[in-house]
Write a protein that holds these residues in place. Structure first.
Motif, mmCIF file in Angstrom:
data_model
loop_
_atom_site.group_PDB
_atom_site.id
_atom_site.type_symbol
_atom_site.label_atom_id
_atom_site.label_comp_id
_atom_site.label_asym_id
_atom_site.label_seq_id
_atom_site.Cartn_x
_atom_site.Cartn_y
_atom_site.Cartn_z
ATOM 1 N N ALA A 1 0.827 -1.209 0.000
ATOM 2 C CA ALA A 1 0.000 0.000 0.000
ATOM 3 C C ALA A 1 0.860 1.259 0.000
ATOM 4 O O ALA A 1 0.564 2.233 -0.713
ATOM 5 C CB ALA A 1 -0.928 -0.012 1.219
ATOM 6 N N THR A 2 1.943 1.240 0.789
ATOM 7 C CA THR A 2 2.838 2.398 0.842
ATOM 8 C C THR A 2 3.528 2.622 -0.496
ATOM 9 O O THR A 2 3.657 3.758 -0.964
ATOM 10 C CB THR A 2 3.883 2.197 1.952
ATOM 11 O OG1 THR A 2 3.212 1.985 3.195
ATOM 12 C CG2 THR A 2 4.783 3.402 2.069
ATOM 13 N N ALA A 3 3.960 1.543 -1.120
ATOM 14 C CA ALA A 3 4.616 1.670 -2.420
ATOM 15 C C ALA A 3 3.648 2.181 -3.479
ATOM 16 O O ALA A 3 4.033 2.948 -4.370
ATOM 17 C CB ALA A 3 5.196 0.319 -2.832
ATOM 18 N N LEU A 4 2.389 1.768 -3.409
ATOM 19 C CA LEU A 4 1.402 2.239 -4.379
ATOM 20 C C LEU A 4 1.156 3.734 -4.265
ATOM 21 O O LEU A 4 0.844 4.397 -5.273
ATOM 22 C CB LEU A 4 0.088 1.483 -4.188
ATOM 23 C CG LEU A 4 0.014 0.082 -4.794
ATOM 24 C CD1 LEU A 4 -1.215 -0.646 -4.279
ATOM 25 C CD2 LEU A 4 -0.004 0.165 -6.317
ATOM 26 N N LEU A 5 1.292 4.270 -3.066
ATOM 27 C CA LEU A 5 1.092 5.709 -2.901
ATOM 28 C C LEU A 5 2.109 6.517 -3.683
ATOM 29 O O LEU A 5 1.859 7.682 -4.015
ATOM 30 C CB LEU A 5 1.158 6.084 -1.418
ATOM 31 C CG LEU A 5 -0.004 5.594 -0.539
ATOM 32 C CD1 LEU A 5 0.242 5.961 0.912
ATOM 33 C CD2 LEU A 5 -1.327 6.174 -1.015
ATOM 34 N N ASN A 6 3.265 5.927 -3.979
ATOM 35 C CA ASN A 6 4.271 6.633 -4.765
ATOM 36 C C ASN A 6 3.823 6.892 -6.191
ATOM 37 O O ASN A 6 4.485 7.624 -6.926
ATOM 38 C CB ASN A 6 5.583 5.835 -4.777
ATOM 39 C CG ASN A 6 6.229 5.778 -3.407
ATOM 40 O OD1 ASN A 6 6.123 6.725 -2.629
ATOM 41 N ND2 ASN A 6 6.893 4.672 -3.099
ATOM 42 N N TYR A 7 2.709 6.284 -6.580
ATOM 43 C CA TYR A 7 2.163 6.547 -7.916
ATOM 44 C C TYR A 7 1.825 8.026 -8.082
ATOM 45 O O TYR A 7 1.878 8.563 -9.184
ATOM 46 C CB TYR A 7 0.913 5.697 -8.119
ATOM 47 C CG TYR A 7 0.359 5.740 -9.520
ATOM 48 C CD1 TYR A 7 0.879 4.915 -10.519
ATOM 49 C CD2 TYR A 7 -0.689 6.590 -9.848
ATOM 50 C CE1 TYR A 7 0.376 4.946 -11.808
ATOM 51 C CE2 TYR A 7 -1.209 6.625 -11.133
ATOM 52 C CZ TYR A 7 -0.670 5.801 -12.109
ATOM 53 O OH TYR A 7 -1.175 5.841 -13.392
ATOM 54 N N TRP A 8 1.477 8.680 -6.982
ATOM 55 C CA TRP A 8 1.121 10.099 -7.038
ATOM 56 C C TRP A 8 2.278 11.007 -6.624
ATOM 57 O O TRP A 8 2.063 12.202 -6.381
ATOM 58 C CB TRP A 8 -0.090 10.356 -6.136
ATOM 59 C CG TRP A 8 -1.324 9.666 -6.627
ATOM 60 C CD1 TRP A 8 -2.043 9.963 -7.745
ATOM 61 C CD2 TRP A 8 -1.984 8.559 -6.021
ATOM 62 N NE1 TRP A 8 -3.111 9.119 -7.873
ATOM 63 C CE2 TRP A 8 -3.107 8.240 -6.826
ATOM 64 C CE3 TRP A 8 -1.762 7.794 -4.878
ATOM 65 C CZ2 TRP A 8 -3.978 7.200 -6.531
ATOM 66 C CZ3 TRP A 8 -2.624 6.757 -4.584
ATOM 67 C CH2 TRP A 8 -3.717 6.472 -5.398
ATOM 68 N N ASP A 9 3.477 10.457 -6.509
ATOM 69 C CA ASP A 9 4.673 11.232 -6.175
ATOM 70 C C ASP A 9 4.464 12.119 -4.940
ATOM 71 O O ASP A 9 4.571 13.348 -5.013
ATOM 72 C CB ASP A 9 5.093 12.102 -7.363
ATOM 73 C CG ASP A 9 5.478 11.279 -8.567
ATOM 74 O OD1 ASP A 9 6.128 10.242 -8.386
ATOM 75 O OD2 ASP A 9 5.108 11.658 -9.697
ATOM 76 N N PRO A 10 4.173 11.526 -3.784
ATOM 77 C CA PRO A 10 3.972 12.343 -2.575
ATOM 78 C C PRO A 10 5.291 12.944 -2.107
ATOM 79 O O PRO A 10 6.379 12.481 -2.499
ATOM 80 C CB PRO A 10 3.430 11.331 -1.567
ATOM 81 C CG PRO A 10 4.013 10.024 -1.999
ATOM 82 C CD PRO A 10 4.077 10.089 -3.503
ATOM 83 N N PRO A 11 5.244 13.975 -1.272
ATOM 84 C CA PRO A 11 6.483 14.576 -0.749
ATOM 85 C C PRO A 11 7.323 13.549 -0.003
ATOM 86 O O PRO A 11 6.807 12.718 0.747
ATOM 87 C CB PRO A 11 5.974 15.679 0.189
ATOM 88 C CG PRO A 11 4.595 15.991 -0.291
ATOM 89 C CD PRO A 11 4.048 14.704 -0.825
ATOM 90 N N ALA A 12 8.625 13.621 -0.197
ATOM 91 C CA ALA A 12 9.521 12.637 0.413
ATOM 92 C C ALA A 12 9.521 12.726 1.931
ATOM 93 O O ALA A 12 9.748 11.730 2.619
ATOM 94 C CB ALA A 12 10.938 12.818 -0.128
ATOM 95 N N ASN A 13 9.268 13.937 2.475
ATOM 96 C CA ASN A 13 9.309 14.080 3.932
ATOM 97 C C ASN A 13 8.112 13.449 4.628
ATOM 98 O O ASN A 13 8.040 13.416 5.857
ATOM 99 C CB ASN A 13 9.403 15.561 4.307
ATOM 100 C CG ASN A 13 8.238 16.374 3.754
ATOM 101 O OD1 ASN A 13 7.398 15.863 3.008
ATOM 102 N ND2 ASN A 13 8.203 17.645 4.118
ATOM 103 N N LEU A 14 7.161 12.918 3.852
ATOM 104 C CA LEU A 14 6.008 12.232 4.435
ATOM 105 C C LEU A 14 6.162 10.708 4.379
ATOM 106 O O LEU A 14 5.193 9.985 4.611
ATOM 107 C CB LEU A 14 4.724 12.638 3.701
ATOM 108 C CG LEU A 14 4.326 14.115 3.778
ATOM 109 C CD1 LEU A 14 3.050 14.352 2.986
ATOM 110 C CD2 LEU A 14 4.141 14.555 5.219
ATOM 111 N N ALA A 15 7.375 10.250 4.068
ATOM 112 C CA ALA A 15 7.574 8.813 3.862
ATOM 113 C C ALA A 15 7.220 7.992 5.095
ATOM 114 O O ALA A 15 6.627 6.914 4.985
ATOM 115 C CB ALA A 15 9.019 8.542 3.443
ATOM 116 N N THR A 16 7.565 8.500 6.268
ATOM 117 C CA THR A 16 7.263 7.741 7.493
ATOM 118 C C THR A 16 5.802 7.846 7.906
ATOM 119 O O THR A 16 5.348 7.082 8.762
ATOM 120 C CB THR A 16 8.137 8.236 8.658
ATOM 121 O OG1 THR A 16 7.895 9.628 8.860
ATOM 122 C CG2 THR A 16 9.613 8.013 8.361
ATOM 123 N N LEU A 17 5.087 8.768 7.308
ATOM 124 C CA LEU A 17 3.695 8.973 7.705
ATOM 125 C C LEU A 17 2.781 7.869 7.183
ATOM 126 O O LEU A 17 1.865 7.431 7.890
ATOM 127 C CB LEU A 17 3.211 10.334 7.194
ATOM 128 C CG LEU A 17 1.746 10.683 7.478
ATOM 129 C CD1 LEU A 17 1.501 10.778 8.983
ATOM 130 C CD2 LEU A 17 1.379 12.003 6.790
#
Length: 645
Positions: A183-199
């Motif tokens: 699920a976390t990897a799929l969120l990268n489809y929308w290129d979220p900010p890198a500083n939210l990676a732990t969120l």
């Protein structure tokens, strides 16, 4: 095994059978009822015969005269039967449908081709059907003995119960971070900010824990909704895929051209001829096992299912049939939408370099097809990626629910510290005036594994830690462990079946065995042998490619591959470890326990079919009879019943 207590004013009747109790009130307050139930259960548990079987030399820590490990009950309460048949059936479907179908089906196409993948999924559907009817027959007759762990104790050997329990617990526990990683990897489809990676992993963890804190009834209701979303997603993908195939996309009419070129079968690892096609077909079984994993949930949670003797076998059968229809439909559409050599395994010409070749959505033939269909389907791709995220989160919650139950079962059967069987009683009550209980210690311990989901976080520019890499490793270990769990359950059933056919047992336990055989398929035990053979063969030989690094060009065995060489699969050491590491651990647990505790396998003539049998243990409240589930009479009601009941 029934006791009844009437209080001093004759208004409360408190019954206890097989470790379950209920209350009937005639106006008295809830606190008095709760006090009577608690006091009575504490008295009766001490005198209740142990439900877990097994034969070993009597000694410290055994039940005198039985050689059985003691049944350890938690000091707080029991898990009541709260779930209805539609709930448990949809929980099973929801636990199975997920990343295996949505994100890994392109691997199946690349390995076996469209026809090879279709045949493999259909064949494995028959294996899972055989598995489910075997497990459900035992669980329906003995719902309260401790799930597959207690059944193995009772009919095989406590050593098998110990190893199967810890293997299954690990299997379901590792599913939690694996699905959260997806699920976390799929969120990268929308290129979220890198500083939210732990969120993102934190949000998913809170979501998973929150769902499981409401008790079985609330969890079943929530998971029912998520399962409907998953089924709707599969149906929508099938309908949309057919539309694209018929010309709705930019590529025009497709038809079966990909079955002609590159062909219906893949030449696995470039091995020519029928041999390569068969090996490709065989390689798909591992992906199919991962996709079907979770379909055995009805047999695992039988202790929390109302009218288990009637509901569990029907839910198990319906689950497999519906899953197989959904999977075959989805795989057929995927096979006519994209060529099997256009994906993440063999050829990367269809990938988007801006998003990364190894991104998890690259394993989805549905998203690849939508990409090939043109820009007008961009919003549709975003919608389905969101559905895939929900699917992965739902599968993680199912893993949390089942792993907590396995830990509870192990604590009850003495295979884990007694503390892990602790149950917290919630304040709210259901319509039968029962409080929902949560095995909170097992839940907390299982959730600890979820911290592995933070492996999906890529610190800075470090390319060594990638979400999809962590997901692949975890998924590989999950599939191997699930096959081992299934093998243990099938072996237990075969011993159980032969015990019911023993002449001495048929005379001694005539009523109980007749009760058991009401749910027996006429083709048993051959269906169990068939499933056992298939699961064992897949477990042993699915990693054969690691030992036959073909001598395509240089006739050499490959232990290490230099950077830039693409002839052989990468990361062979990691793949080997995740593929076969669970097997020696399972054997070590089994024989180590057997050596330390000097257990013996239960002979068929010494099996007991009375203790814990549902025939002698009316688990369900008297105001909730078997015939309560009646088919609706309206047209839409009948359609709904057909889909979910």
């Amino acid at each position: 095994m029934e006791s009844t207590q009437v209080d001093e004013v004759g208004r409360n009747i408190i019954s206890h059978r097989g470790g379950h109790h209920w209350e009937e009130s005639n106006g008295s307050d809830a606190s008095r009822q709760e006090r009577h139930v608690r006091d009575y259960s504490q008295q009766s548990l001490a005198s209740t015969a142990p439900l877990m079987g097994g034969v070993r030399e009597d000694g410290p820590g055994t039940i005198a005269g039985t050689g059985s490990p003691p049944e350890i009950r938690d000091p707080y309460g029991e898990l009541y039967a709260h779930l209805k048949r539609p709930q448990v059936g949809m929980m099973s479907i929801g636990g199975a449908i997920g990343t295996g179908l949505f994100l890994r089906s392109n691997e199946a196409l690349a390995s076996g081709g469209p026809l090879g993948a279709l045949l493999a999924y259909g064949t494995f559907g028959t294996v899972v059907y055989s598995l489910n009817i075997s497990i459900s027959e035992m669980s329906a007759a003995y719902p309260d003995v401790g799930g597959p762990i207690g059944l193995a104790n009772k009919f095989v050997d406590p050593a098998l119960g110990f190893s199967t329990g810890w293997n299954a617990w690990y299997n379901w526990s590792i599913t939690i971070p694996a699905q959260i990683a997806a699920a976390t990897a799929l969120l990268n489809y929308w290129d979220p900010p890198a500083n939210l990676a732990t969120l993102w992993p934190t949000i998913f963890l809170i979501f998973v824990i929150g769902i499981n804190l409401g008790g079985a009834t609330r969890y079943g209701n929530i998971e029912f909704v998520f399962s409907i979303i998953k089924i709707t997603t599969v149906i929508a993908l099938v309908i949309l895929g057919i539309a694209i195939n018929l010309g709705a996309g930019d590529g025009g009419f497709i038809g079966f051209k990909y079955w002609v070129n590159p062909g219906p079968f893949a030449q696995y690892m470039r091995i020519e001829g029928a041999k390569g096609q068969f090996l490709g077909f065989w390689a798909v079984f591992m992906q199919a096992a991962f996709a079907y994993f979770g379909c055995e949930i009805p047999g695992i949670v039988a202790s929390e299912v109302k009218n288990a003797h009637w509901a569990v076998p029907r839910a198990s059968k319906n689950t497999v049939v519906r899953l197989t229809v959904l999977y075959l439909s989805a795989m057929f559409v995927a096979g006519i939408l994209v060529p099997h050599n256009c994906g993440i395994v063999l050829n990367r010409q269809c990938t988007d370099p801006a998003k990364g070749d190894d991104a998890p959505w690259r394993g989805s033939p549905f998203l690849i097809a939508l990409e090939m269909a043109g820009a007008k389907f961009t919003w549709v791709r975003h919608f389905f990626v969101a559905c895939f995220v929900i699917s992965a989160a739902s599968a993680a919650s199912a893993g949390t629910f089942i792993s907590s139950r396995y830990m509870y079962y192990m604590a009850r059967t003495g295979h884990a510290p007694r503390f892990f069987g602790g149950v917290y009683r919630l304040a709210h009550r259901d319509r039968n005036n029962q409080r929902a209980n949560i095995p909170w210690v097992g839940l907390a311990f299982s959730v600890l594994f979820s911290s592995l989901s933070y492996m999906t976080i890529r610190p800075g520019t470090n390319e060594a830690l990638r979400p999809e890499l962590a997901f692949d490793w975890m998924a590989s270990m999950t599939t191997a462990a699930s096959l081992q769990s299934w093998i243990g359950m099938l072996f237990t059933y075969i011993r159980f079946y032969h015990g019911t056919r023993n002449l001495r047992n048929r005379l001694t336990y005539k009523r109980q065995i007749e009760y058991i055989e009401k749910n027996r398929n006429k083709y048993q035990p051959w269906l169990a042998y068939y499933a056992l053979f298939f699961c064992s063969s897949i477990l042993l030989f699915h990693g054969w490619a690691l030992f036959r690094q073909p001598a395509f060009d240089n006739k050499k065995w490959v232990v290490y591959q230099k950077p830039g060489e693409d002839i052989f699969p990468r990361k062979q050491v990691a793949v080997f470890v995740t593929t076969y590491m669970t097997m020696p651990l399972f054997l070590l647990l089994s024989f180590g326990y057997k050596l330390i505790n000097q257990t013996r396998m239960v002979s068929t003539r010494k099996m007991r079919f009375d203790l814990g049998c549902g025939l002698d243990s009316a688990r369900d409240p008297p105001n909730d009879p078997i015939g309560m589930e009646t088919k609706p009479e309206t047209r839409w009601g009948k359609i709904w019943w057909f889909l979910v009941a």
